[in-house]
Design a protein around this motif. Structure first.
Motif, PDB file in Angstrom:
ATOM      1  N   SER A  50       0.717  -1.165   0.030  1.00  0.00           N
ATOM      2  CA  SER A  50       0.092  -0.022   0.104  1.00  0.00           C
ATOM      3  C   SER A  50       0.810   1.307  -0.001  1.00  0.00           C
ATOM      4  O   SER A  50       0.565   2.208  -0.919  1.00  0.00           O
ATOM      5  CB  SER A  50      -0.907   0.124   1.382  1.00  0.00           C
ATOM      6  OG  SER A  50      -1.637   1.430   1.256  1.00  0.00           O
ATOM      7  N   LEU A  51       1.786   1.086   0.744  1.00  0.00           N
ATOM      8  CA  LEU A  51       2.793   2.279   0.919  1.00  0.00           C
ATOM      9  C   LEU A  51       3.573   2.631  -0.589  1.00  0.00           C
ATOM     10  O   LEU A  51       3.689   3.760  -1.093  1.00  0.00           O
ATOM     11  CB  LEU A  51       3.930   2.237   2.097  1.00  0.00           C
ATOM     12  CG  LEU A  51       4.952   3.179   1.981  1.00  0.00           C
ATOM     13  CD1 LEU A  51       4.048   4.674   2.433  1.00  0.00           C
ATOM     14  CD2 LEU A  51       6.030   2.843   3.200  1.00  0.00           C
ATOM     15  N   GLU A  52       4.220   1.307  -1.076  1.00  0.00           N
ATOM     16  CA  GLU A  52       4.547   1.494  -2.453  1.00  0.00           C
ATOM     17  C   GLU A  52       3.626   2.224  -3.499  1.00  0.00           C
ATOM     18  O   GLU A  52       4.171   2.991  -4.370  1.00  0.00           O
ATOM     19  CB  GLU A  52       5.185  -0.039  -2.788  1.00  0.00           C
ATOM     20  CG  GLU A  52       5.715   0.162  -4.120  1.00  0.00           C
ATOM     21  CD  GLU A  52       6.142  -1.044  -4.602  1.00  0.00           C
ATOM     22  OE1 GLU A  52       6.831  -1.221  -5.821  1.00  0.00           O
ATOM     23  OE2 GLU A  52       5.940  -2.370  -3.815  1.00  0.00           O
ATOM     24  N   ALA A  53       2.494   1.737  -3.372  1.00  0.00           N
ATOM     25  CA  ALA A  53       1.534   2.208  -4.347  1.00  0.00           C
ATOM     26  C   ALA A  53       1.243   3.804  -4.148  1.00  0.00           C
ATOM     27  O   ALA A  53       1.047   4.551  -5.161  1.00  0.00           O
ATOM     28  CB  ALA A  53       0.130   1.415  -4.179  1.00  0.00           C
ATOM     29  N   ALA A  54       1.036   4.081  -2.859  1.00  0.00           N
ATOM     30  CA  ALA A  54       0.691   5.542  -2.578  1.00  0.00           C
ATOM     31  C   ALA A  54       2.061   6.464  -3.155  1.00  0.00           C
ATOM     32  O   ALA A  54       2.229   7.427  -3.448  1.00  0.00           O
ATOM     33  CB  ALA A  54       0.779   5.847  -1.168  1.00  0.00           C
ATOM     34  N   ILE A  55       3.403   5.681  -2.949  1.00  0.00           N
ATOM     35  CA  ILE A  55       4.694   6.781  -3.192  1.00  0.00           C
ATOM     36  C   ILE A  55       4.699   6.505  -4.816  1.00  0.00           C
ATOM     37  O   ILE A  55       4.880   7.716  -5.651  1.00  0.00           O
ATOM     38  CB  ILE A  55       5.784   5.867  -2.972  1.00  0.00           C
ATOM     39  CG1 ILE A  55       5.897   6.017  -1.273  1.00  0.00           C
ATOM     40  CG2 ILE A  55       7.185   6.430  -3.644  1.00  0.00           C
ATOM     41  CD1 ILE A  55       6.855   5.213  -0.657  1.00  0.00           C
ATOM     42  N   ARG A  56       4.346   5.645  -5.494  1.00  0.00           N
ATOM     43  CA  ARG A  56       4.167   5.543  -7.135  1.00  0.00           C
ATOM     44  C   ARG A  56       3.324   6.352  -7.480  1.00  0.00           C
ATOM     45  O   ARG A  56       3.609   7.327  -8.628  1.00  0.00           O
ATOM     46  CB  ARG A  56       3.834   4.010  -7.630  1.00  0.00           C
ATOM     47  CG  ARG A  56       5.217   3.157  -7.345  1.00  0.00           C
ATOM     48  CD  ARG A  56       4.841   1.769  -8.015  1.00  0.00           C
ATOM     49  NE  ARG A  56       5.874   0.951  -7.677  1.00  0.00           N
ATOM     50  CZ  ARG A  56       6.844   0.714  -8.522  1.00  0.00           C
ATOM     51  NH1 ARG A  56       7.186   1.425  -9.457  1.00  0.00           N
ATOM     52  NH2 ARG A  56       7.769  -0.102  -8.194  1.00  0.00           N
ATOM     53  N   ALA A  57       2.183   6.331  -6.775  1.00  0.00           N
ATOM     54  CA  ALA A  57       1.045   7.683  -7.236  1.00  0.00           C
ATOM     55  C   ALA A  57       1.390   8.981  -7.131  1.00  0.00           C
ATOM     56  O   ALA A  57       1.252   9.835  -8.002  1.00  0.00           O
ATOM     57  CB  ALA A  57      -0.182   7.267  -6.473  1.00  0.00           C
ATOM     58  N   GLN A  58       2.182   9.299  -6.049  1.00  0.00           N
ATOM     59  CA  GLN A  58       2.876  10.595  -5.795  1.00  0.00           C
ATOM     60  C   GLN A  58       3.705  10.909  -6.902  1.00  0.00           C
ATOM     61  O   GLN A  58       3.859  11.936  -7.156  1.00  0.00           O
ATOM     62  CB  GLN A  58       3.061  10.553  -4.343  1.00  0.00           C
ATOM     63  CG  GLN A  58       3.590  12.089  -4.252  1.00  0.00           C
ATOM     64  CD  GLN A  58       2.699  13.129  -4.051  1.00  0.00           C
ATOM     65  OE1 GLN A  58       1.479  12.814  -3.516  1.00  0.00           O
ATOM     66  NE2 GLN A  58       2.728  14.138  -4.817  1.00  0.00           N
ATOM     67  N   ILE A  59       4.815  10.171  -7.078  1.00  0.00           N
ATOM     68  CA  ILE A  59       5.679  10.313  -8.238  1.00  0.00           C
ATOM     69  C   ILE A  59       4.998  10.527  -9.463  1.00  0.00           C
ATOM     70  O   ILE A  59       5.368  11.442 -10.282  1.00  0.00           O
ATOM     71  CB  ILE A  59       6.672   9.004  -8.285  1.00  0.00           C
ATOM     72  CG1 ILE A  59       7.357   8.852  -7.190  1.00  0.00           C
ATOM     73  CG2 ILE A  59       7.575   9.161  -9.558  1.00  0.00           C
ATOM     74  CD1 ILE A  59       8.366   7.626  -6.765  1.00  0.00           C
ATOM     75  N   GLU A  60       4.120   9.744  -9.849  1.00  0.00           N
ATOM     76  CA  GLU A  60       3.349   9.888 -11.119  1.00  0.00           C
ATOM     77  C   GLU A  60       2.451  11.403 -11.187  1.00  0.00           C
ATOM     78  O   GLU A  60       2.783  11.986 -12.238  1.00  0.00           O
ATOM     79  CB  GLU A  60       2.511   9.122 -11.468  1.00  0.00           C
ATOM     80  CG  GLU A  60       3.196   7.468 -11.780  1.00  0.00           C
ATOM     81  CD  GLU A  60       2.006   6.261 -11.865  1.00  0.00           C
ATOM     82  OE1 GLU A  60       0.727   6.361 -11.728  1.00  0.00           O
ATOM     83  OE2 GLU A  60       2.331   5.350 -12.071  1.00  0.00           O
ATOM     84  N   THR A  61       2.023  11.770 -10.009  1.00  0.00           N
ATOM     85  CA  THR A  61       1.448  13.059 -10.009  1.00  0.00           C
ATOM     86  C   THR A  61       2.352  14.151 -10.330  1.00  0.00           C
ATOM     87  O   THR A  61       2.240  15.164 -10.843  1.00  0.00           O
ATOM     88  CB  THR A  61       0.650  13.134  -8.675  1.00  0.00           C
ATOM     89  OG1 THR A  61      -0.160  12.032  -8.456  1.00  0.00           O
ATOM     90  CG2 THR A  61      -0.079  14.516  -8.392  1.00  0.00           C
ATOM     91  N   ASP A  62       3.718  13.901  -9.551  1.00  0.00           N
ATOM     92  CA  ASP A  62       4.710  15.037  -9.632  1.00  0.00           C
ATOM     93  C   ASP A  62       5.108  15.004 -10.925  1.00  0.00           C
ATOM     94  O   ASP A  62       5.591  16.101 -11.589  1.00  0.00           O
ATOM     95  CB  ASP A  62       5.717  14.673  -8.598  1.00  0.00           C
ATOM     96  CG  ASP A  62       5.360  14.870  -7.030  1.00  0.00           C
ATOM     97  OD1 ASP A  62       4.230  15.361  -6.803  1.00  0.00           O
ATOM     98  OD2 ASP A  62       6.146  14.396  -6.268  1.00  0.00           O
ATOM     99  N   GLN A  63       5.304  14.036 -11.608  1.00  0.00           N
ATOM    100  CA  GLN A  63       5.868  13.841 -12.893  1.00  0.00           C
ATOM    101  C   GLN A  63       4.835  14.423 -13.890  1.00  0.00           C
ATOM    102  O   GLN A  63       5.344  15.368 -14.778  1.00  0.00           O
ATOM    103  CB  GLN A  63       6.226  12.604 -13.361  1.00  0.00           C
ATOM    104  CG  GLN A  63       7.292  12.037 -12.676  1.00  0.00           C
ATOM    105  CD  GLN A  63       7.757  10.373 -13.248  1.00  0.00           C
ATOM    106  OE1 GLN A  63       6.828   9.718 -13.665  1.00  0.00           O
ATOM    107  NE2 GLN A  63       8.848  10.048 -13.024  1.00  0.00           N
ATOM    108  N   GLU A  64       3.597  14.433 -13.787  1.00  0.00           N
ATOM    109  CA  GLU A  64       2.524  15.120 -14.513  1.00  0.00           C
ATOM    110  C   GLU A  64       2.443  16.571 -14.580  1.00  0.00           C
ATOM    111  O   GLU A  64       2.533  17.149 -15.395  1.00  0.00           O
ATOM    112  CB  GLU A  64       1.169  14.267 -14.277  1.00  0.00           C
ATOM    113  CG  GLU A  64       1.135  12.974 -14.754  1.00  0.00           C
ATOM    114  CD  GLU A  64      -0.280  12.223 -14.377  1.00  0.00           C
ATOM    115  OE1 GLU A  64      -1.222  12.976 -13.725  1.00  0.00           O
ATOM    116  OE2 GLU A  64      -0.532  11.074 -14.681  1.00  0.00           O
ATOM    117  N   ALA A  65       2.599  16.886 -13.358  1.00  0.00           N
ATOM    118  CA  ALA A  65       2.596  18.427 -12.869  1.00  0.00           C
ATOM    119  C   ALA A  65       3.851  18.890 -13.738  1.00  0.00           C
ATOM    120  O   ALA A  65       3.602  20.285 -14.138  1.00  0.00           O
ATOM    121  CB  ALA A  65       2.737  18.550 -11.327  1.00  0.00           C
TER     122      ALA A  65
END
Length: 76
Positions: A50-65
């Motif tokens: 779950s933590l890994e998924a949250a980190i990956r989602a945050q990275i993807e959000t940051d990359q999209e921004a």
């Protein structure tokens, strides 16, 4: 000096050997204990996933921004 160094190494090696040789025999876990261990491991793995998924989602959000900012003509 060399004799002191060799004596120290020999003493440390002997102490390590003696300390490691006196372990009590390991016993098998009961079924209930093994079930508790397995349950704990599964919960820890789920939390890690779950933590890994949250980190990956945050990275993807940051990359999209960052990508959106670069396409709008902002220079860094």
């Amino acid at each position: 000096m060399k004799k002191v160094f060799l004596a120290t190494i020999f003493t440390v090696g002997t102490l390590v050997f003696v300390a490691c040789g006196n372990e009590a025999p390991k016993t098998d876990l009961s079924e209930q204990e093994q079930a508790t261990v397995d349950s704990t491991i599964n919960l820890d793995n789920a939390a890690s996933d779950s933590l890994e998924a949250a980190i990956r989602a945050q990275i993807e959000t940051d990359q999209e921004a960052d990508s959106t900012e670069n396409h709008e003509g902002h220079n860094h």
